[in-house]
Design a protein around this motif. Structure first.
Motif, PDB file in Angstrom:
ATOM      1  N   VAL A  81       0.841  -1.204   0.000  1.00 56.87           N
ATOM      2  CA  VAL A  81       0.000   0.000   0.000  1.00 56.87           C
ATOM      3  C   VAL A  81       0.873   1.250   0.000  1.00 56.87           C
ATOM      4  CG1 VAL A  81      -1.691   1.327   1.343  1.00 56.87           C
ATOM      5  CG2 VAL A  81      -1.943  -1.150   1.123  1.00 56.87           C
ATOM      6  N   LEU A  82       1.883   1.269   0.839  1.00 58.28           N
ATOM      7  CA  LEU A  82       2.782   2.421   0.913  1.00 58.28           C
ATOM      8  C   LEU A  82       3.577   2.580  -0.381  1.00 58.28           C
ATOM      9  CD1 LEU A  82       4.093   4.714   2.548  1.00 58.28           C
ATOM     10  CD2 LEU A  82       5.708   3.019   3.448  1.00 58.28           C
ATOM     11  N   ASP A  83       4.105   1.487  -0.908  1.00 57.55           N
ATOM     12  CA  ASP A  83       4.910   1.552  -2.130  1.00 57.55           C
ATOM     13  C   ASP A  83       4.094   2.030  -3.329  1.00 57.55           C
ATOM     14  OD1 ASP A  83       7.133   0.739  -0.757  1.00 57.55           O
ATOM     15  OD2 ASP A  83       7.137  -1.308  -1.530  1.00 57.55           O
ATOM     16  N   GLU A  84       2.825   1.623  -3.411  1.00 59.00           N
ATOM     17  CA  GLU A  84       1.942   2.095  -4.483  1.00 59.00           C
ATOM     18  C   GLU A  84       1.862   3.614  -4.475  1.00 59.00           C
ATOM     19  OE1 GLU A  84      -1.648  -1.152  -5.159  1.00 59.00           O
ATOM     20  OE2 GLU A  84      -2.035   0.641  -3.974  1.00 59.00           O
ATOM     21  N   PHE A  85       1.678   4.143  -3.288  1.00 65.95           N
ATOM     22  CA  PHE A  85       1.569   5.595  -3.138  1.00 65.95           C
ATOM     23  C   PHE A  85       2.874   6.285  -3.493  1.00 65.95           C
ATOM     24  CE2 PHE A  85       2.097   9.340  -0.371  1.00 65.95           C
ATOM     25  CZ  PHE A  85       1.052  10.134  -0.843  1.00 65.95           C
ATOM     26  N   LEU A  86       3.980   5.781  -2.977  1.00 62.50           N
ATOM     27  CA  LEU A  86       5.276   6.422  -3.207  1.00 62.50           C
ATOM     28  C   LEU A  86       5.715   6.317  -4.669  1.00 62.50           C
ATOM     29  CD1 LEU A  86       7.188   5.330   0.020  1.00 62.50           C
ATOM     30  CD2 LEU A  86       6.213   7.584  -0.520  1.00 62.50           C
ATOM     31  N   ALA A  87       5.225   5.315  -5.394  1.00 64.20           N
ATOM     32  CA  ALA A  87       5.591   5.153  -6.801  1.00 64.20           C
ATOM     33  C   ALA A  87       4.821   6.104  -7.713  1.00 64.20           C
ATOM     34  CB  ALA A  87       5.344   3.713  -7.242  1.00 64.20           C
ATOM     35  N   ALA A  88       3.725   6.671  -7.225  1.00 61.40           N
ATOM     36  CA  ALA A  88       2.833   7.467  -8.078  1.00 61.40           C
ATOM     37  C   ALA A  88       3.308   8.907  -8.212  1.00 61.40           C
ATOM     38  CB  ALA A  88       1.418   7.443  -7.520  1.00 61.40           C
ATOM     39  N   ASN A 146       6.630  16.350  -4.190  1.00 65.98           N
ATOM     40  CA  ASN A 146       6.871  16.095  -5.615  1.00 65.98           C
ATOM     41  C   ASN A 146       5.879  15.114  -6.225  1.00 65.98           C
ATOM     42  OD1 ASN A 146       9.127  17.828  -5.640  1.00 65.98           O
ATOM     43  ND2 ASN A 146      10.407  16.188  -4.846  1.00 65.98           N
ATOM     44  N   ARG A 147       4.644  15.162  -5.749  1.00 63.40           N
ATOM     45  CA  ARG A 147       3.582  14.410  -6.412  1.00 63.40           C
ATOM     46  C   ARG A 147       2.321  15.266  -6.397  1.00 63.40           C
ATOM     47  NH1 ARG A 147       5.662  11.219  -2.953  1.00 63.40           N
ATOM     48  NH2 ARG A 147       5.962   9.555  -4.450  1.00 63.40           N
ATOM     49  N   ARG A 148       1.425  14.897  -7.273  1.00 62.32           N
ATOM     50  CA  ARG A 148       0.187  15.651  -7.460  1.00 62.32           C
ATOM     51  C   ARG A 148      -0.980  14.830  -6.922  1.00 62.32           C
ATOM     52  NH1 ARG A 148      -2.112  16.975 -13.561  1.00 62.32           N
ATOM     53  NH2 ARG A 148      -3.479  18.712 -13.001  1.00 62.32           N
ATOM     54  N   ILE A 149      -1.823  15.487  -6.141  1.00 64.73           N
ATOM     55  CA  ILE A 149      -3.017  14.846  -5.611  1.00 64.73           C
ATOM     56  C   ILE A 149      -4.236  15.525  -6.237  1.00 64.73           C
ATOM     57  CG2 ILE A 149      -4.351  14.265  -3.552  1.00 64.73           C
ATOM     58  CD1 ILE A 149      -1.571  13.004  -3.507  1.00 64.73           C
ATOM     59  N   ILE A 150      -5.120  14.731  -6.828  1.00 65.81           N
ATOM     60  CA  ILE A 150      -6.382  15.253  -7.355  1.00 65.81           C
ATOM     61  C   ILE A 150      -7.503  14.549  -6.600  1.00 65.81           C
ATOM     62  CG2 ILE A 150      -7.830  15.608  -9.390  1.00 65.81           C
ATOM     63  CD1 ILE A 150      -5.268  15.250 -11.099  1.00 65.81           C
ATOM     64  N   PHE A 181      -3.572  16.548   5.736  1.00 69.76           N
ATOM     65  CA  PHE A 181      -2.802  15.308   5.784  1.00 69.76           C
ATOM     66  C   PHE A 181      -1.726  15.289   4.698  1.00 69.76           C
ATOM     67  CE2 PHE A 181      -2.186  10.892   4.390  1.00 69.76           C
ATOM     68  CZ  PHE A 181      -1.700  10.340   5.566  1.00 69.76           C
ATOM     69  N   MET A 182      -2.116  15.602   3.462  1.00 68.21           N
ATOM     70  CA  MET A 182      -1.132  15.602   2.379  1.00 68.21           C
ATOM     71  C   MET A 182      -0.067  16.664   2.602  1.00 68.21           C
ATOM     72  SD  MET A 182      -1.809  13.048   0.557  1.00 68.21           S
ATOM     73  CE  MET A 182      -3.166  11.897   0.306  1.00 68.21           C
ATOM     74  N   GLY A 183      -0.464  17.812   3.142  1.00 72.77           N
ATOM     75  CA  GLY A 183       0.518  18.843   3.472  1.00 72.77           C
ATOM     76  C   GLY A 183       1.504  18.358   4.508  1.00 72.77           C
ATOM     77  N   PHE A 184       1.021  17.590   5.483  1.00 69.24           N
ATOM     78  CA  PHE A 184       1.894  17.025   6.514  1.00 69.24           C
ATOM     79  C   PHE A 184       2.934  16.100   5.891  1.00 69.24           C
ATOM     80  CE2 PHE A 184       2.779  13.677   9.692  1.00 69.24           C
ATOM     81  CZ  PHE A 184       3.272  14.460  10.727  1.00 69.24           C
ATOM     82  N   LEU A 185       2.548  15.404   4.804  1.00 67.75           N
ATOM     83  CA  LEU A 185       3.485  14.516   4.113  1.00 67.75           C
ATOM     84  C   LEU A 185       4.386  15.271   3.142  1.00 67.75           C
ATOM     85  CD1 LEU A 185       1.238  11.410   3.261  1.00 67.75           C
ATOM     86  CD2 LEU A 185       2.537  11.894   5.353  1.00 67.75           C
ATOM     87  N   GLY A 186       4.191  16.590   3.046  1.00 67.32           N
ATOM     88  CA  GLY A 186       5.045  17.410   2.186  1.00 67.32           C
ATOM     89  C   GLY A 186       4.461  17.678   0.811  1.00 67.32           C
ATOM     90  N   ILE A 187       3.184  17.357   0.622  1.00 70.92           N
ATOM     91  CA  ILE A 187       2.544  17.511  -0.688  1.00 70.92           C
ATOM     92  C   ILE A 187       1.654  18.740  -0.657  1.00 70.92           C
ATOM     93  CG2 ILE A 187       1.080  16.424  -2.429  1.00 70.92           C
ATOM     94  CD1 ILE A 187       1.787  13.721  -0.955  1.00 70.92           C
ATOM     95  N   ASP A 188       2.050  19.780  -1.386  1.00 71.71           N
ATOM     96  CA  ASP A 188       1.235  20.992  -1.410  1.00 71.71           C
ATOM     97  C   ASP A 188       0.439  21.141  -2.703  1.00 71.71           C
ATOM     98  OD1 ASP A 188       3.268  21.617  -3.161  1.00 71.71           O
ATOM     99  OD2 ASP A 188       4.133  23.190  -1.914  1.00 71.71           O
ATOM    100  N   ASN A 189       0.578  20.180  -3.603  1.00 71.30           N
ATOM    101  CA  ASN A 189      -0.151  20.213  -4.873  1.00 71.30           C
ATOM    102  C   ASN A 189      -1.395  19.334  -4.762  1.00 71.30           C
ATOM    103  OD1 ASN A 189      -0.988  20.457  -7.504  1.00 71.30           O
ATOM    104  ND2 ASN A 189       0.826  19.520  -8.408  1.00 71.30           N
ATOM    105  N   VAL A 190      -2.442  19.886  -4.128  1.00 73.78           N
ATOM    106  CA  VAL A 190      -3.702  19.173  -3.928  1.00 73.78           C
ATOM    107  C   VAL A 190      -4.804  19.947  -4.645  1.00 73.78           C
ATOM    108  CG1 VAL A 190      -5.368  18.282  -2.260  1.00 73.78           C
ATOM    109  CG2 VAL A 190      -2.920  18.284  -1.692  1.00 73.78           C
TER     110      VAL A 190
END
Length: 198
Positions: free
Chosen positions: A79-86, A131-135, A160-169
Motif C-alpha cells: 500500500v505504501l509503495d503504491e503511493f510512493l511510486a505514483a 513532488n507528487r500531485r493529488i487530485i 494530511f497531504m501537506g503534513f506529508l510534504g505535498i502541497d499540490n492538492v
C-alpha cells in the motif's frame, strides 16, 4: 507517468465520486498515453483499520518482525509503495458524516510512516513525500463550499497531504448530490469543465 487511482465510496454504481475519478483518469491518460495506472478500490478490497500488528509492520525493521507482523508486512508495504511510486494520485473522496469514509482514513493511516513520508526535527514536522500531485474527486450530499466549519473531508485531505510534504492538492467537487439527479448532472457538468483544465 505513474497514476494511482483510489476509490472509497460504498455506493457502487451510484457513486458520483467514482464517476469523477473515472473522468479524471480518462482525461489524464488521454494527455499522457503512456501512463501506467494502478487502481485500488477500498470498498471492495478494504485496507483493515490499524491494530498493533499493522502499526508495527511499516514502522520497524523487517528483521525484527515477529510472526504476525511478518505476515502483515507485505500488504502494508505494498500500500505504501503504491503511493510512493505514483506521480499523480486521484482520490475519490465522498463526504460521509462530515469527513471521509473510514476505509479511506484506514488507507491514509498506511501512508504516514515516520522516517519514510515524514519526520520530526527541532523545527517541527517535515514532509518527505512531496513532488507528487493529488487530485481529489470530492462529492457532498449538501452544499458546503469552501472553508465550511462542518467540512472535515477536504480539509482533512489537504492537511494530511501537506503534513506529508505535498502541497499540490487539487479539488474537483460536486455538491448537492442529495438533491436529486438534476443537481447531480449539473454538478458533474461543472466538474467536467474543471477536469478539462487539469
Amino acid at each position: 507517468m505513474q497514476i494511482l487511482r483510489i476509490d472509497s465510496a460504498t455506493t457502487g454504481e451510484q457513486s458520483v465520486s467514482r464517476r469523477l475519478t473515472g473522468l479524471i483518469l480518462d482525461h489524464l491518460t488521454a494527455k499522457n498515453p503512456g501512463a501506467d495506472v494502478t487502481s485500488r478500490d477500498l470498498s471492495s478490497n478494504p485496507v483493515p483499520h490499524l491494530d498493533p500488528v499493522t502499526t508495527t509492520a511499516n514502522r520497524t525493521a523487517p528483521d525484527t518482525h515477529e510472526e504476525a507482523v511478518e505476515r502483515a508486512y507485505p500488504e502494508e508495504k505494498a500500500v505504501l509503495d503504491e503511493f510512493l511510486a505514483a506521480d499523480t494520485v486521484v482520490i475519490g473522496a465522498p463526504m460521509y458524516n462530515f469527513s471521509v469514509p473510514s476505509n479511506l482514513k484506514a488507507w491514509m493511516d498506511r501512508l504516514a510512516v515516520p522516517g519514510t513520508t515524514f519526520r520530526f526535527s527541532e523545527s517541527g514536522p517535515e514532509g518527505l513525500a512531496g513532488n507528487r500531485r493529488i487530485i481529489v474527486a470530492s462529492t457532498r450530499g449538501g452544499e458546503y463550499g469552501e472553508d465550511n466549519p462542518m467540512d472535515h473531508q477536504e480539509s482533512l485531505l489537504k492537511t494530511f497531504m501537506g503534513f506529508l510534504g505535498i502541497d499540490n492538492v487539487e479539488i474537483i467537487r460536486v455538491e448537492k448530490i442529495g438533491y436529486g439527479p438534476e443537481a447531480i448532472e449539473e454538478g458533474v457538468a461543472a466538474a467536467r469543465e474543471q477536469i478539462a483544465k487539469l
